[in-house]
Motif scaffolding. Structure first.
Motif, PDB file in Angstrom:
ATOM      1  N   ASP A 270       0.839  -1.286   0.023  1.00 56.61           N
ATOM      2  CA  ASP A 270       0.015   0.036   0.070  1.00 56.61           C
ATOM      3  C   ASP A 270       0.969   1.261  -0.118  1.00 56.61           C
ATOM      4  N   ALA A 271       2.199   0.978  -0.258  1.00 53.73           N
ATOM      5  CA  ALA A 271       2.903   2.186  -0.556  1.00 53.73           C
ATOM      6  C   ALA A 271       2.547   2.975  -1.853  1.00 53.73           C
ATOM      7  N   ARG A 272       2.761   4.288  -1.883  1.00 52.23           N
ATOM      8  CA  ARG A 272       2.270   5.089  -2.912  1.00 52.23           C
ATOM      9  C   ARG A 272       3.570   5.039  -3.814  1.00 52.23           C
ATOM     10  N   ILE A 273       3.179   5.082  -5.199  1.00 48.25           N
ATOM     11  CA  ILE A 273       4.305   5.174  -6.216  1.00 48.25           C
ATOM     12  C   ILE A 273       5.083   6.513  -6.065  1.00 48.25           C
ATOM     13  N   VAL A 274       4.224   7.425  -5.721  1.00 44.58           N
ATOM     14  CA  VAL A 274       5.027   8.858  -5.585  1.00 44.58           C
ATOM     15  C   VAL A 274       5.944   9.244  -4.764  1.00 44.58           C
ATOM     16  N   ALA A 306      -1.347  10.441  -7.937  1.00 41.44           N
ATOM     17  CA  ALA A 306      -0.905  10.663  -6.640  1.00 41.44           C
ATOM     18  C   ALA A 306      -1.247   9.436  -5.344  1.00 41.44           C
ATOM     19  N   SER A 307      -2.374   8.940  -6.009  1.00 40.07           N
ATOM     20  CA  SER A 307      -2.940   8.235  -4.928  1.00 40.07           C
ATOM     21  C   SER A 307      -2.751   6.707  -5.311  1.00 40.07           C
ATOM     22  N   LEU A 308      -1.992   6.427  -6.423  1.00 43.08           N
ATOM     23  CA  LEU A 308      -1.683   4.995  -6.827  1.00 43.08           C
ATOM     24  C   LEU A 308      -0.525   4.339  -5.858  1.00 43.08           C
ATOM     25  N   ILE A 310       1.421   0.334  -5.033  1.00 44.03           N
ATOM     26  CA  ILE A 310       1.906  -0.939  -5.543  1.00 44.03           C
ATOM     27  C   ILE A 310       0.668  -1.960  -5.923  1.00 44.03           C
ATOM     28  N   ARG A 311      -0.057  -2.038  -4.974  1.00 44.84           N
ATOM     29  CA  ARG A 311      -1.431  -2.918  -5.103  1.00 44.84           C
ATOM     30  C   ARG A 311      -2.217  -2.509  -6.241  1.00 44.84           C
ATOM     31  N   ASP A 312      -2.179  -1.331  -6.318  1.00 47.94           N
ATOM     32  CA  ASP A 312      -3.049  -0.906  -7.629  1.00 47.94           C
ATOM     33  C   ASP A 312      -2.584  -1.478  -9.002  1.00 47.94           C
ATOM     34  N   ILE A 313      -1.477  -1.053  -9.051  1.00 47.07           N
ATOM     35  CA  ILE A 313      -0.676  -1.492 -10.319  1.00 47.07           C
ATOM     36  C   ILE A 313      -0.755  -2.999 -10.405  1.00 47.07           C
ATOM     37  N   LEU A 314      -0.208  -3.847  -9.437  1.00 44.60           N
ATOM     38  CA  LEU A 314      -0.526  -5.180  -9.432  1.00 44.60           C
ATOM     39  C   LEU A 314      -1.676  -5.660 -10.313  1.00 44.60           C
ATOM     40  N   ARG A 315      -2.740  -4.960  -9.825  1.00 42.72           N
ATOM     41  CA  ARG A 315      -4.025  -5.293 -10.077  1.00 42.72           C
ATOM     42  C   ARG A 315      -4.706  -5.215 -11.471  1.00 42.72           C
ATOM     43  N   VAL A 390      10.141   0.803  -9.623  1.00 39.58           N
ATOM     44  CA  VAL A 390       9.919   0.648  -8.398  1.00 39.58           C
ATOM     45  C   VAL A 390      10.935  -0.119  -7.481  1.00 39.58           C
ATOM     46  N   ILE A 391      10.902  -1.396  -8.061  1.00 35.79           N
ATOM     47  CA  ILE A 391      11.872  -2.435  -7.569  1.00 35.79           C
ATOM     48  C   ILE A 391      13.366  -1.853  -7.381  1.00 35.79           C
ATOM     49  N   GLU A 392      13.937  -1.466  -8.494  1.00 36.94           N
ATOM     50  CA  GLU A 392      15.451  -0.812  -8.674  1.00 36.94           C
ATOM     51  C   GLU A 392      15.439   0.289  -7.601  1.00 36.94           C
ATOM     52  N   GLN A 393      14.515   1.068  -7.403  1.00 34.54           N
ATOM     53  CA  GLN A 393      14.664   2.214  -6.390  1.00 34.54           C
ATOM     54  C   GLN A 393      14.596   1.582  -4.941  1.00 34.54           C
ATOM     55  N   LEU A 394      13.819   0.565  -4.806  1.00 35.49           N
ATOM     56  CA  LEU A 394      13.720  -0.106  -3.673  1.00 35.49           C
ATOM     57  C   LEU A 394      14.926  -1.058  -3.021  1.00 35.49           C
ATOM     58  N   THR A 395      15.625  -1.422  -4.107  1.00 36.68           N
ATOM     59  CA  THR A 395      16.814  -2.276  -3.997  1.00 36.68           C
ATOM     60  C   THR A 395      18.236  -1.941  -4.330  1.00 36.68           C
ATOM     61  N   GLY A 396      17.798  -0.728  -5.110  1.00 33.55           N
ATOM     62  CA  GLY A 396      19.416  -0.016  -5.497  1.00 33.55           C
ATOM     63  C   GLY A 396      20.163  -1.016  -6.344  1.00 33.55           C
ATOM     64  N   SER A 397      19.484  -1.995  -7.058  1.00 32.28           N
ATOM     65  CA  SER A 397      20.077  -2.998  -8.198  1.00 32.28           C
ATOM     66  C   SER A 397      19.040  -3.012  -9.333  1.00 32.28           C
ATOM     67  N   ARG A 398      19.690  -3.293 -10.547  1.00 42.41           N
ATOM     68  CA  ARG A 398      18.933  -3.317 -11.913  1.00 42.41           C
ATOM     69  C   ARG A 398      18.328  -4.585 -11.742  1.00 42.41           C
ATOM     70  N   LEU A 399      16.900  -4.673 -12.201  1.00 42.46           N
ATOM     71  CA  LEU A 399      15.946  -5.732 -11.906  1.00 42.46           C
ATOM     72  C   LEU A 399      16.678  -7.161 -12.233  1.00 42.46           C
ATOM     73  N   ASP A 400      17.436  -7.204 -13.298  1.00 38.96           N
ATOM     74  CA  ASP A 400      17.983  -8.662 -13.824  1.00 38.96           C
ATOM     75  C   ASP A 400      19.092  -8.975 -12.627  1.00 38.96           C
ATOM     76  N   ASP A 401      20.036  -8.107 -12.259  1.00 38.10           N
ATOM     77  CA  ASP A 401      21.108  -8.384 -11.152  1.00 38.10           C
ATOM     78  C   ASP A 401      20.408  -8.818  -9.909  1.00 38.10           C
ATOM     79  N   TYR A 402      19.257  -8.214  -9.631  1.00 41.61           N
ATOM     80  CA  TYR A 402      18.622  -8.436  -8.127  1.00 41.61           C
ATOM     81  C   TYR A 402      18.068  -9.889  -8.391  1.00 41.61           C
TER      82      TYR A 402
END
Length: 696
Positions: A270-274, A306-308, A310-315, A390-402
Motif C-alpha cells: 500500500d505504499a504510494r508510487i509517488v 498521486a494515490s496510486l 503498488i497494489r493498484d498497479i499489480l491489479r 519501483v523495485i530498482e529504487q527499493l533495492t538499489g540494483s537493476r532488476l536482472d541483477d537483483y
C-alpha cells in the motif's frame, strides 16, 4: 503385577517403556523366566522395541546457515502456554514424499524427548543435548502437509529446536506420482504431428509432487527463412534451449521480487508510487484526451496518479493505457494506434540503451491515466514497466541483477536470464521468434525497427527498444525445466535452504483480487470458476494460477495437485498469414500446439482417473479435436487451401488419430478415424484423403 506409570511408559524417545510392553520387566520375581531363556527374551524385547521406531538415518551435523521453512522451539513453540493443551507440541510443514531432512538441536541439558513425524515414532536416544542431529525423514514424508510432534522433553525446563528446510525438485518418472503416461504420449503425438505440418517448436517440463516427471522438446530453433520458406539447416531444439517468455516475465521478475521484498518487510503493497519514485511521477504528467475515455482534467488525473499504490498497479487497475509504445516515433497517443506522420507525445527513443531506459521512466511520469484507478481492469505492460523501476529504487540494483542474486544463483538455475547473448549463450541456444524483426512481414514500421530474424534478443518492442532488454513486463528467457523449478517455489515459499516467500504473502498474491474478478490475483492469472480454461484446462482446481506470454508460453501452478506445468513455444517464428488483414496473426497461431491449454486438458485426464486407463478417453477426445478442427476450417471467411496452417493442423490431428487406430486393440479409434475422413473435402484434401484411405 506391577503397574506401569505414565512417566515410565513415555520415557526414552516416545516409547522407552516398550520393553515393559514386551513383557520383559513386568513379571513378579517369583514368576521370572529361567536364566536359560534370559538372552532370547531380551533379544525379542529389543526386536519388538525396534519395531516401534521408524528406520531413519540420524547423524550429527553442523547446523547449516539457511533460511528455514520453519525453526520451531519446543515446548511452547507458539510463544505462550497453549490452553488447548495440544497445539504447542505439534508443528505442520510442507513437504513431498521421498525427500526431507530435519535438523534437531536439543539444548545442553536435554536427556530425553519423544519425536514423531506423521505418527511415526523416531528414536531419539542418540540425540544428546548440545549437538545438532540431521534426521533423514524421506521415508516418512508425504505430499503436502507433514505433521511433526515433539513431546515430553526431560528434564522440565529444557528445549529442543527443529530446523525444517524447504523441499526441492528431484528427478522422477510419471509412475512415481500415479500418472498414466498415455496422456504424455498423446501430447507428444499432437505436438510432433503439428511440427511435421509446419509448426515451429515447443518445450515442456512438468513437476508433480516435487518430482520433475517429464521433459521434452520438439522442432528446430528457427523453423523458417525470412521469406517464409521452411528452413532446413536449423539445429533441433533441446531441453536446454532458451525461449523468450514474453509476459510470463511479469510473474518471475516483478512478482517474485515484490513477493520477496514484502515477505522481508522491505516493501509495502500500500505504499504510494509517488513516495517511492518522487513527485515527478505526478508533477510531470501531461494532458492527453484518450479516444473513448472521458478526460476529467489534468488536475484530477494528477490527483488519481498521486494515490496510486503498488497494489493498484499489480491489479492492473491503475488507469494506464495498455500499450503507449514509448519506442514508436509515429504513434498517436489519443487513439493509441500507430499513425505515420503523427508525433508521439510520449516518445522516449528506440536506442535500447541505459539512456533510453531513463527516458522511458520520464515518459511514464508524463503518461496520464485513462480512467479512475480501481474502476476497471485494463491489462497494461506499463504497469510492470513502472514496477520494474519501483523495485530498482527499493533495492538499489537493476532488476536482472537483483533476480540473479536473490533467486537464480541460490537455486542453481543456469538457464534463465535476460539478454542471453550477453550472458554466455549463442543465438542457436535460443528459440527464434519473429522472422523479419518487428515488422510483421512488412506491415509495421518505425525509426530503428529491427528487420532481421530475432534470436536471443527479446521480441517485445517496449522491452527491447525502450527498456534496453531488461524490463518487468517482458525480456526474460528460460528453458522449461528451470522455469518449472522456479515456479515450484510458489507451492512452498522456498527452496532447500532458501526462504523466499512467507505463506501469508503467497496467499495475498494468489487470492482473488476482488470477488467480482476472481480470475485475477495480484498480477497472477487465476482459474477461479473456469475463467481461464483456454490456458489451464477445465480440470485444474479453482485456485490454479499462472500466466501466459504472447510469443507462445504458459506456466500453470495448481496448489491442490502440487503441480507445475511449463509449456513454451515460439509460435511467432513463422510467416504472418495475411499482413494486410491482421499483422499479429502468425501461421503458428493456427496450430493445436499453439493453444497452450490443450496440454493441461490432456494431462489432468491421466492424473485424475488413476483407477482406469485414459486410452479410450483419449481416442474419443482426439476424434472430437479432429471434428472441431474441421469446423474451424469451415468457419473461416472464404475457402482455405490445403497449404493453410489451420488445414495443416487439422490434418495433423487426424493423423494422430489414425496412428492410434493402428495400435493393437484400438478398435474404436479405427472407427473414429474412418468417420473423420468424411470431414475431408474431396477436392482440397484429395491427397490427405488418399493417404488416409491407404493407411486405414
Amino acid at each position: 503385577m506391577k503397574k506401569i506409570s505414565r512417566r515410565g511408559f513415555l520415557k526414552g524417545s516416545a516409547l522407552a517403556g516398550a520393553a515393559a510392553l514386551a513383557g520383559s520387566a513386568v513379571l513378579p520375581a517369583a514368576a521370572a523366566a529361567p536364566a536359560s531363556s534370559s538372552a532370547s527374551s531380551s533379544s525379542a524385547a529389543a526386536e519388538e522395541e525396534n519395531s516401534l521406531f521408524a528406520n531413519v538415518s540420524v547423524t550429527e551435523a553442523a547446523l547449516p546457515s539457511a533460511g528455514w521453512q520453519a525453526d520451531p522451539t519446543f515446548p511452547d513453540w507458539a510463544g505462550y502456554v497453549d490452553d488447548t493443551l495440544a497445539l504447542n507440541g505439534m508443528y505442520t510443514f510442507f513437504g513431498y514424499s521421498g525427500q526431507g531432512t530435519l535438523y534437531i538441536s536439543p539444548s545442553d541439558g536435554v536427556t530425553d524427548f519423544a519425536l514423531f513425524l506423521n505418527n511415526h515414532s523416531i528414536r531419539t536416544s542418540r540425540m544428546t543435548g548440545g549437538h545438532t542431529w540431521a534426521v533423514d525423514v524421506s521415508a516418512l514424508t508425504v505430499n503436502g502437509s507433514n505433521t511433526l510432534q515433539l513431546s515430553c522433553i526431560r528434564p522440565a525446563g529444557q528445549t529442543v529446536q527443529v530446523h525444517i528446510p524447504y523441499p526441492v525438485v528431484i528427478q522422477g518418472k510419471p509412475s512415481d506420482v500415479g500418472l498414466d503416461a498415455a496422456v504424455l504420449d498423446a501430447i507428444d503425438e499432437i505436438v510432433a504431428s503439428d511440427i511435421e505440418h509446419g509448426f515451429t517448436s515447443a518445450q515442456l517440463a512438468i513437476v508433480k509432487d516435487g518430482r520433475m516427471i517429464y521433459q521434452n522438446a520438439w522442432g528446430t530453433v528457427n523453423a523458417y527463412n525470412p521469406d517464409g520458406t521452411p528452413k532446413t539447416d536449423s539445429p533441433a531444439v533441446t531441453n536446454n534451449t532458451l525461449y523468450d517468455l514474453a509476459s510470463n516475465t511479469k510473474m518471475y521478475s516483478v512478482n517474485y521480487a515484490l513477493q520477496y521484498l514484502v515477505t522481508n518487510g522491505q516493501a509495502d503493497l500500500d505504499a504510494r508510487i509517488v513516495d517511492i519514485l518522487g513527485s515527478a511521477f505526478v508533477d510531470d504528467t501531461i494532458d492527453i484526451t484518450y479516444n473513448g475515455y472521458e478526460n476529467p482534467g489534468l488536475a484530477t488525473v494528477k490527483t488519481w496518479k498521486a494515490s496510486l499504490t503498488i497494489r493498484d498497479i499489480l491489479r492492473h487497475q491503475a488507469g494506464f493505457p495498455a500499450d503507449p509504445q514509448y519506442h514508436n516515433d509515429a504513434f498517436d497517443q489519443c487513439s493509441q494506434t500507430a499513425a505515420p506522420g503523427v508525433p508521439n507525445l510520449l516518445y522516449a527513443g528506440a536506442g535500447g540503451d541505459d539512456a533510453t531506459r531513463q527516458n522511458t521512466l520520464q515518459a511514464i511520469f508524463k503518461t496520464p491515466l485513462m480512467y479512475e484507478p480501481g474502476t476497471k481492469t485494463l491489462y497494461s505492460d506499463v504497469d510492470y514497466m513502472l514496477l520494474d523501476f519501483v523495485i530498482e529504487q527499493l533495492t538499489g540494483s537493476r532488476l536482472d541483477d537483483y533476480l540473479a542474486q536473490v533467486f537464480w544463483q541460490p537455486m542453481g538455475l543456469t538457464h534463465i536470464t535476460y539478454q542471453p547473448l550477453q550472458h554466455g549463450f549463442s543465438p542457436n541456444d535460443c528459440a527464434a521468434t519473429e522472422l523479419n524483426g518487428n515488422t510483421r512481414d512488412g506491415a509495421v514500421s518505425f525509426t530503428g525497427i529491427r528487420t532481421y530474424t530475432l534470436q536471443g534478443e527479446v521480441h517485445d518492442e517496449k522491452a527491447y527498444y525502450a527498456m534496453g532488454g531488461v524490463s518487468g513486463h517482458a525480456g526474460l528467457f528460460a528453458n522449461a525445466s528451470d522455469l518449472a523449478v522456479l515456479a515450484s517455489v510458489m507451492l512452498s515459499g522456498g527452496y532447500g535452504s532458501h526462504r523466499f516467500f512467507s505463506r501469508n504473502v503467497l496467499d495475498t498474491f494468489t487470492a482473488p483480487k476482488i470477488e467480482s474478478a476472481a480470475n485475477w490475483g495480484l498480477g497472477w492469472w487465476r482459474e477461479a470458476d473456469l475463467a481461464r480454461p483456454w490456458y489451464f484446462g477445465t480440470q485444474s482446481s479453482s485456485g490454479t494460477f499462472g500466466h501466459q506470454g504472447w510469443t507462445g508460453t504458459l506456466s500453470l501452478i495448481d496448489p491442490a495437485e502440487r503441480l507445475v506445468i511449463v509449456y513454451l513455444t515460439n509460435k511467432i517464428n513463422s510467416p504472418v498469414t495475411d499482413p494486410a488483414a491482421n499483422p499479429n496473426q502468425f501461421n503458428g497461431n493456427w496450430y493445436t500446439a499453439s493453444t497452450l491449454g490443450f496440454v493441461a486438458q490432456l494431462f489432468y485426464q491421466g492424473l485424475k482417473n488413476r483407477a482406469a486407463s485414459p486410452r479410450a478417453v483419449l481416442d474419443a477426445l482426439l476424434a472430437d479435436m479432429t471434428t472441431e478442427h474441421f469446423k474451424l476450417v469451415d468457419r473461416q471467411d472464404g475457402p482455405l487451401t490445403a497449404s493453410h496452417p489451420l488445414v495443416q493442423s487439422a490434418y495433423a490431428t487426424l493423423e494422430v488419430l489414425a496412428s492410434r487406430a493402428e495400435q493393437p486393440f484400438h478398435f474404436t479409434a479405427l472407427q473414429y478415424a474412418q468417420e473423420a475422413c468424411d470431414l475431408l473435402d474431396p477436392v482440397r484434401d484429395a491427397d490427405e484423403l488418399d493417404a488416409m484411405r491407404t493407411r486405414l
